[in-house]
Design a protein around this motif. Structure first.
Motif, PDB file in Angstrom:
ATOM      1  N   LEU A  21       0.831  -1.199   0.000  1.00 46.31           N
ATOM      2  CA  LEU A  21       0.000   0.000   0.000  1.00 46.31           C
ATOM      3  C   LEU A  21       0.866   1.249   0.000  1.00 46.31           C
ATOM      4  CD1 LEU A  21      -2.700   1.453   0.136  1.00 46.31           C
ATOM      5  CD2 LEU A  21      -2.666   1.123   2.626  1.00 46.31           C
ATOM      6  N   ALA A  22       1.867   1.305   0.836  1.00 47.76           N
ATOM      7  CA  ALA A  22       2.759   2.462   0.865  1.00 47.76           C
ATOM      8  C   ALA A  22       3.441   2.648  -0.489  1.00 47.76           C
ATOM      9  CB  ALA A  22       3.792   2.301   1.978  1.00 47.76           C
ATOM     10  N   THR A  23       3.862   1.551  -1.093  1.00 45.97           N
ATOM     11  CA  THR A  23       4.530   1.605  -2.397  1.00 45.97           C
ATOM     12  C   THR A  23       3.573   2.082  -3.482  1.00 45.97           C
ATOM     13  OG1 THR A  23       5.987  -0.189  -1.731  1.00 45.97           O
ATOM     14  CG2 THR A  23       5.826   0.255  -4.093  1.00 45.97           C
ATOM     15  N   HIS A  27      -8.349  -7.110 -12.840  1.00 45.98           N
ATOM     16  CA  HIS A  27      -7.038  -7.345 -13.427  1.00 45.98           C
ATOM     17  C   HIS A  27      -5.985  -7.476 -12.338  1.00 45.98           C
ATOM     18  CE1 HIS A  27      -8.770  -6.280 -17.306  1.00 45.98           C
ATOM     19  NE2 HIS A  27      -9.379  -5.314 -16.666  1.00 45.98           N
ATOM     20  N   ALA A  28      -5.164  -8.504 -12.431  1.00 49.53           N
ATOM     21  CA  ALA A  28      -4.093  -8.713 -11.454  1.00 49.53           C
ATOM     22  C   ALA A  28      -2.912  -7.786 -11.777  1.00 49.53           C
ATOM     23  CB  ALA A  28      -3.647 -10.163 -11.486  1.00 49.53           C
ATOM     24  N   THR A  46      -4.123  10.660  -4.272  1.00 54.11           N
ATOM     25  CA  THR A  46      -4.217   9.305  -3.736  1.00 54.11           C
ATOM     26  C   THR A  46      -5.160   9.235  -2.551  1.00 54.11           C
ATOM     27  OG1 THR A  46      -2.304   9.681  -2.324  1.00 54.11           O
ATOM     28  CG2 THR A  46      -1.882   8.697  -4.487  1.00 54.11           C
ATOM     29  N   SER A  47      -5.934   8.185  -2.521  1.00 57.52           N
ATOM     30  CA  SER A  47      -6.838   7.958  -1.393  1.00 57.52           C
ATOM     31  C   SER A  47      -7.085   6.466  -1.277  1.00 57.52           C
ATOM     32  CB  SER A  47      -8.156   8.704  -1.599  1.00 57.52           C
ATOM     33  OG  SER A  47      -8.824   8.213  -2.748  1.00 57.52           O
ATOM     34  N   PHE A  48      -7.521   6.064  -0.106  1.00 59.88           N
ATOM     35  CA  PHE A  48      -7.887   4.668   0.082  1.00 59.88           C
ATOM     36  C   PHE A  48      -8.881   4.559   1.218  1.00 59.88           C
ATOM     37  CE2 PHE A  48      -4.284   5.225   2.918  1.00 59.88           C
ATOM     38  CZ  PHE A  48      -4.586   4.471   4.041  1.00 59.88           C
ATOM     39  N   THR A  49      -9.545   3.425   1.277  1.00 58.34           N
ATOM     40  CA  THR A  49     -10.465   3.148   2.370  1.00 58.34           C
ATOM     41  C   THR A  49      -9.871   2.058   3.250  1.00 58.34           C
ATOM     42  OG1 THR A  49     -11.688   1.473   1.129  1.00 58.34           O
ATOM     43  CG2 THR A  49     -12.477   3.742   0.982  1.00 58.34           C
ATOM     44  N   THR A  50     -10.231   2.086   4.512  1.00 58.29           N
ATOM     45  CA  THR A  50      -9.724   1.072   5.439  1.00 58.29           C
ATOM     46  C   THR A  50     -10.751   0.790   6.520  1.00 58.29           C
ATOM     47  OG1 THR A  50      -7.867   0.398   6.834  1.00 58.29           O
ATOM     48  CG2 THR A  50      -8.560   2.701   6.992  1.00 58.29           C
ATOM     49  N   ALA A  67      -5.208  -4.000  -2.530  1.00 58.36           N
ATOM     50  CA  ALA A  67      -3.800  -4.262  -2.219  1.00 58.36           C
ATOM     51  C   ALA A  67      -3.597  -5.649  -1.638  1.00 58.36           C
ATOM     52  CB  ALA A  67      -3.267  -3.207  -1.259  1.00 58.36           C
ATOM     53  N   VAL A  68      -4.630  -6.206  -1.019  1.00 57.25           N
ATOM     54  CA  VAL A  68      -4.509  -7.548  -0.454  1.00 57.25           C
ATOM     55  C   VAL A  68      -4.526  -8.599  -1.566  1.00 57.25           C
ATOM     56  CG1 VAL A  68      -5.563  -9.244   1.100  1.00 57.25           C
ATOM     57  CG2 VAL A  68      -5.554  -6.823   1.722  1.00 57.25           C
TER      58      VAL A  68
END
Length: 195
Positions: free
Chosen positions: A10-12, A193-194, A24-28, A178-179
């Motif tokens: 995720l950091a990368t 898509h992988a 950039t954004s993400f959910t958690t 990311a998982v």
């Protein structure tokens, strides 16, 4: 490029996109994200984070995580999100009022999907003026493309300008898992898509 555990990935990923000029954004739903060894690196490269919280107990945990993100000193906006039709309406209003007290950058309501989490759930009814009820209470409220599509006519009738409603998923955004190390136009489509 994307080797290692999902948090270092995720950091990368965030750094890679940020370096190329993307927002950039993400959910958690990882309420203990602040305990990760690379927490500061993740926050450094995120413009925004939406914390998922579907109960009052989860909302309290989301607020604690928001405090840690704010204390990091990074310029990262923190939002909270939930599924609009998940709780009975009165509980949704209670959740909303509690979320407002915590001063998140915004509150996002997601549409109910009969995919993933929603497969075994039945959506609860919401009143026709649900969006106006939230706006009257004075908070920065956002919705996802599922709600924008489902309630388009009601939203326009309630004063939302049509151009502000999301268009086709995947034209200017993408969903990165990311998982699972996949990319798709949204979190609930079959065209994955992988990477």
């Amino acid at each position: 490029l994307y080797k290692g555990n999902y948090t270092s990935t995720l950091a990368t990923i965030l750094q890679s996109y940020k370096d190329r000029g993307f927002v950039t954004s993400f959910t958690t739903k990882n309420y203990n994200m602040h305990k990760l060894s690379n927490f500061s690196k993740i926050i450094e490269h995120a413009d925004a984070i939406a914390i998922s919280a579907n109960t009052l107990e989860e909302l309290a945990k989301a607020h604690e995580l928001k405090k840690h993100i704010s204390e990091s000193g990074q310029r990262c906006s923190v939002y909270v999100q939930t599924i609009l039709e998940l709780l009975p309406w009165e509980e949704t209003l209670q959740w909303f009022e509690e979320a407002r007290k915590h001063h998140f950058q915004g509150i996002t309501f997601l549409g109910y999907k009969s995919f993933g989490f929603g497969v075994n759930e039945t959506p609860n009814a919401v009143p026709d003026d649900w969006f106006q009820q939230f706006k009257k209470r004075g908070a920065n409220v956002g919705i996802d493309s599922v709600l924008a599509t489902k309630y388009k006519d009601q939203l326009i009738a309630g004063g939302v300008e049509e151009y502000k409603l999301v268009g086709t998923d995947g034209l200017s955004t993408c969903y990165v898992d990311a998982v699972k190390k996949t990319v798709a136009r949204n979190s609930f489509c079959d065209d994955v898509h992988a990477f």
